[in-house]
Design an enzyme around this catalytic site. Structure first.
Site, PDB file in Angstrom:
ATOM      1  N   SER B  96      18.563 -60.015  26.457  1.00 37.54           N
ATOM      2  CA  SER B  96      18.864 -61.151  25.575  1.00 37.54           C
ATOM      3  C   SER B  96      18.392 -60.753  24.187  1.00 37.54           C
ATOM      4  O   SER B  96      17.312 -61.136  23.744  1.00 37.54           O
ATOM      5  CB  SER B  96      18.162 -62.421  26.067  1.00 37.54           C
ATOM      6  OG  SER B  96      18.741 -62.858  27.267  1.00 37.54           O
ATOM      7  N   LYS B 170      24.627 -65.905  23.855  1.00 35.25           N
ATOM      8  CA  LYS B 170      23.503 -66.061  24.783  1.00 35.25           C
ATOM      9  C   LYS B 170      22.380 -66.860  24.127  1.00 35.25           C
ATOM     10  O   LYS B 170      21.788 -67.761  24.750  1.00 35.25           O
ATOM     11  CB  LYS B 170      22.960 -64.691  25.208  1.00 35.25           C
ATOM     12  CG  LYS B 170      21.730 -64.748  26.132  1.00 35.25           C
ATOM     13  CD  LYS B 170      22.065 -65.317  27.508  1.00 35.25           C
ATOM     14  CE  LYS B 170      20.830 -65.728  28.306  1.00 35.25           C
ATOM     15  NZ  LYS B 170      20.143 -64.646  28.946  1.00 35.25           N
ATOM     16  N   LYS B 239      11.580 -67.282  22.262  1.00 36.19           N
ATOM     17  CA  LYS B 239      12.171 -66.148  21.535  1.00 36.19           C
ATOM     18  C   LYS B 239      13.680 -66.343  21.385  1.00 36.19           C
ATOM     19  O   LYS B 239      14.251 -66.148  20.308  1.00 36.19           O
ATOM     20  CB  LYS B 239      11.876 -64.854  22.316  1.00 36.19           C
ATOM     21  CG  LYS B 239      12.322 -63.573  21.664  1.00 36.19           C
ATOM     22  CD  LYS B 239      13.453 -62.808  22.349  1.00 36.19           C
ATOM     23  CE  LYS B 239      13.540 -62.884  23.836  1.00 36.19           C
ATOM     24  NZ  LYS B 239      14.766 -62.253  24.387  1.00 36.19           N
TER      25      LYS B 239
END
Lengths: 294, 294, 294, 294
Positions: B96, B170, B239
């Site tokens: 990711s 994503k 994050k």
């Protein structure tokens, strides 16, 4: 053999009352209907075999259902019917109302021996037509047990707490609808500005962890298509998120994201128009981003 | 007969690489694996019939997969392998990661004749085990067409745009997960303070318009139970929402709700602990409200 | 006898450079000026006795000041001047720049023996004219001590930290300006809808605890009057709040309110126009509320 | 020769009533005082020459002042005094009350021929001691004209609108205090994490456009010092921002930033303690950022 009455034959109430009429025919009861615009009640009687009555005639029912725009209209009905209501009657209010109103109305009706349940529904016009609405009920569970067989429009009935709890849960549910819808709109607008294909992005999100009822059932068919068909008005969703904000404040709770969404929904209603479909709130996001979500 | 290599046998990578090994056995290819902690690669070879290699050995593969915590670790791998990579190789990064990193990495690899696809996945550890992950891919669609048969861990593969677009989608998906999860937590905390039964409320919401993947698959099993099992760390979700915030800013977009959620996720990571499960973010909401969500 | 050069004679730079020229005349030094549009530099020379030079001529100065729209223009100047800069020169960048750029630029200049200070200013065009600007400086304090006598446009000079710290403080200051301005606009719009006289309300607030520079010096004269004179563009304030958001993210900080304000400022810039005065951001609040703030 | 009565000798009321007593001595009138804890009224009489009376004795005054925690306590006083109040009396409520309560109380008192003004004050305990409070008044301006000479504690008196308008302006003022304070806290916490010296940063901000009463008069002396002296409780500021939120909602207004701040203030009251000083709300920001603001 129960006699029901239904007040408010709007986009939701009309098909809900049709299920009451169908059940009355099957079980030998009666299904009375009343609507402010009488012609709509006449149409219901003609199409679904219900009986159109004048407002005082509603008081003859064992179970009175109401499905009106806000608790203010319910207050007005209660005031106009007050002298006629009979002890033992159950009033089931399917309006997306205010918990404070429910507590006040329940207390006032209790003095006349009338029980009150706040029983808002979820499922939209398609769920109403199919008779598969989810009903969230606040009030005395024994009263609910008594009238549950009469909730012919319901696919699922859940008792969630004391008077007002049904309205509180409905308001929070709709605030979550608003939050999920708005967040998806923001994310897609940013992706559009970044040059990503939104059809593909939505396809992925709906197969991934960020999906919601809003992303799966609203954004593709209503926003990306630019159709924005009016089935649930933006002004009503803004009203419901406002009720959720009142629930939060009365409970001494802290909900920074829901509060922000409430403010943005109200801004959208002022900007885009309260009579537009609730998904048209995303037009304000499009303005924020100088970019269409399509 | 393709040779694949897989870098990073973490909670996601381990089962993903198992599907590569299974397919290699079936089709007569080879499935190389590498992991920083070598014993984990040895275990994979033992359990799934893959071949553990040293890092330079990875460069012998036709398709190199990476699945690492952040783009920084991918940068490190690229630097260590730079001299060994062969023209014609395809690097598929399932991390990711950050769209900016993808564009930079793709440009750097292109100079060596190596193609790069950002190909993050969604579906969690259960989707990885089942081989039903959704893969969102940025980069050259012809390169994707060439390696698509090798994505043995995928249930659905969607090309979403140019280099970096996969990571952007994503990040936005995970920001929506964070927003939907947080909003549901706020709503339930308020209802809890108002005395509503949360099990009933969640049951209703999951049958209504406010439902989301978070409300349906996370809150009941992880929050109401107080279990908070760690399958996806809060620090990683924070994050990812931060990457979404970067996507928003780079695109000149405006996303007030996603920005607020990003800040609250970071606050939750500082408060609750970055190593806790992402659903434990709701413990900060519990603190805000002096009330448990249960 | 110092020779200074000033790059960028915009609304701020023009009067700032005038103070350098005045001081040069008094102390026997030289004040060089350069501007992309040469006629503006000629006008400065004519009006204030500075010397217009070509870009390479700037490199002859002991202290080079720059005051440009963003760090990108500073990068361009550095690239064009790179070969000409002499060791021992000090570059003082008064742009409202980006901390990351400052660190990069300082490192690049250090290789040539040139010192760099990020030294953004506050006080607006009136402070620039009066020579009373506040200067917040990041970088080597000994370098600052050396050039402080040359900051002829300053009323107050504060060293706030290492390279980039000046830009970080400036960005946060402007984010606070944006937050205080926006919050006051929201409060006044609500009072206007409630029928309260806004002149009286602002008078009270400015004598009470809710006052800010924005409420005292901007809203009365610019918003209530509907004048919105353009002295500081909305697009630049949106850029500065964006830099503050980057400072927050790079530091791993959590600032939910500043993040929300950043998003709303960007939305306002898209909606109202980036070239309007920063106070015209409140026109978006007026739209949210279907009510003018007057 | 006017007789005044003062109900509620708290941190604000005690010095406010002292000014009434001083003026009564000078002008030959009487200054009655009442407090729930009688010893405090006795101390006031002893120190300032006022007259302690029992509650019914308050009804003998020409002008009755109240300064209580919330409108609920004013309701209680009105109920207890109802039978004793005389036509022609003016009730001046200096509580930070609720606009809805003001309208209700004004209407109820009007039936007895008693005029009501909502007249909250700003200026803190130091302004109360100095007799320089700002008073914002809602209600009949002719009634205000009649009693204005009796507002001996005021430095500035402003009529802002009809009944409730004074409370509305006070609530919005305090919401702006909360917003400005919180925003400054967020900005400083981020700078602290970035390694900037906060004393220098605050010095710069207070000489720049981002300054506010909160940054100038609260953060340096109360937060950076870690003193957090309790002069205005966090729980009361949270209550006031909640009233502002009600003002917003009743007016159909949209105020996303003030709504978020309201939620965060309530979260801070739950987390840090409602009895702490209002500046201690920034301890929640410190928790969000894992960093002290010092």
């Amino acid at each position: 053999m129960t006699t029901t009455a239904f007040l408010g034959l709007g986009a939701m109430g009309f098909p809900m009352a049709a299920h009451l009429a169908r059940q009355a025919r099957a079980a030998g009861g009666r299904a009375l209907v009343w609507n402010r615009t009488q012609s709509r009640a006449e149409a219901h009687a003609r199409e679904h075999g219900s009986e159109r009555v004048d407002l005082p005639g509603v008081a003859g029912a064992d179970v009175i259902f109401s499905c009106l725009p806000t608790s203010a209209e319910v207050d007005e009905m209660l005031a106009r019917l007050a002298g006629d209501l009979r002890p033992g009657t159950v009033w089931v209010d399917c309006t997306s109302g205010h918990p404070q109103a429910a507590r006040r109305q329940a207390a006032a009706l209790a003095e006349r021996g009338v029980a009150f349940l706040d029983a808002p529904v979820s499922g939209g016009t398609s769920g109403a037509a199919a008779g598969t609405l989810t009903v969230m009920v606040g009030g005395d569970p024994q009263v609910l047990a008594r009238v549950q067989p009469d909730l012919a429009f319901a696919g699922k009935v859940v008792h969630v707490g004391e008077a007002g709890a049904g309205f509180a849960v409905k308001a929070v549910n709709n605030a979550l609808l608003a939050a999920n819808l708005w967040a998806a709109g923001e994310g897609l607008a940013a992706l559009a500005r970044a040059g990503v294909d939104l059809g593909a992005a939505l396809d992925v999100i709906n197969a991934s962890s960020g999906r919601s009822n809003a992303s799966e059932n609203l954004i593709g068919s209503r926003v990306l298509t630019r159709a924005f068909p009016v089935t649930f008005q933006l002004g009503l969703l803004a009203k419901d998120t406002g009720i959720a904000a009142d629930v939060v404040r009365e409970a001494g709770a802290s909900a920074p994201v829901l509060m922000q969404v409430e403010a943005l929904m109200r801004a959208a209603a002022h900007t885009v128009g309260a009579g537009e479909d609730h998904t048209a709130a995303l037009r304000l996001i499009e303005q924020f981003n100088d970019k269409e979500i399509k």
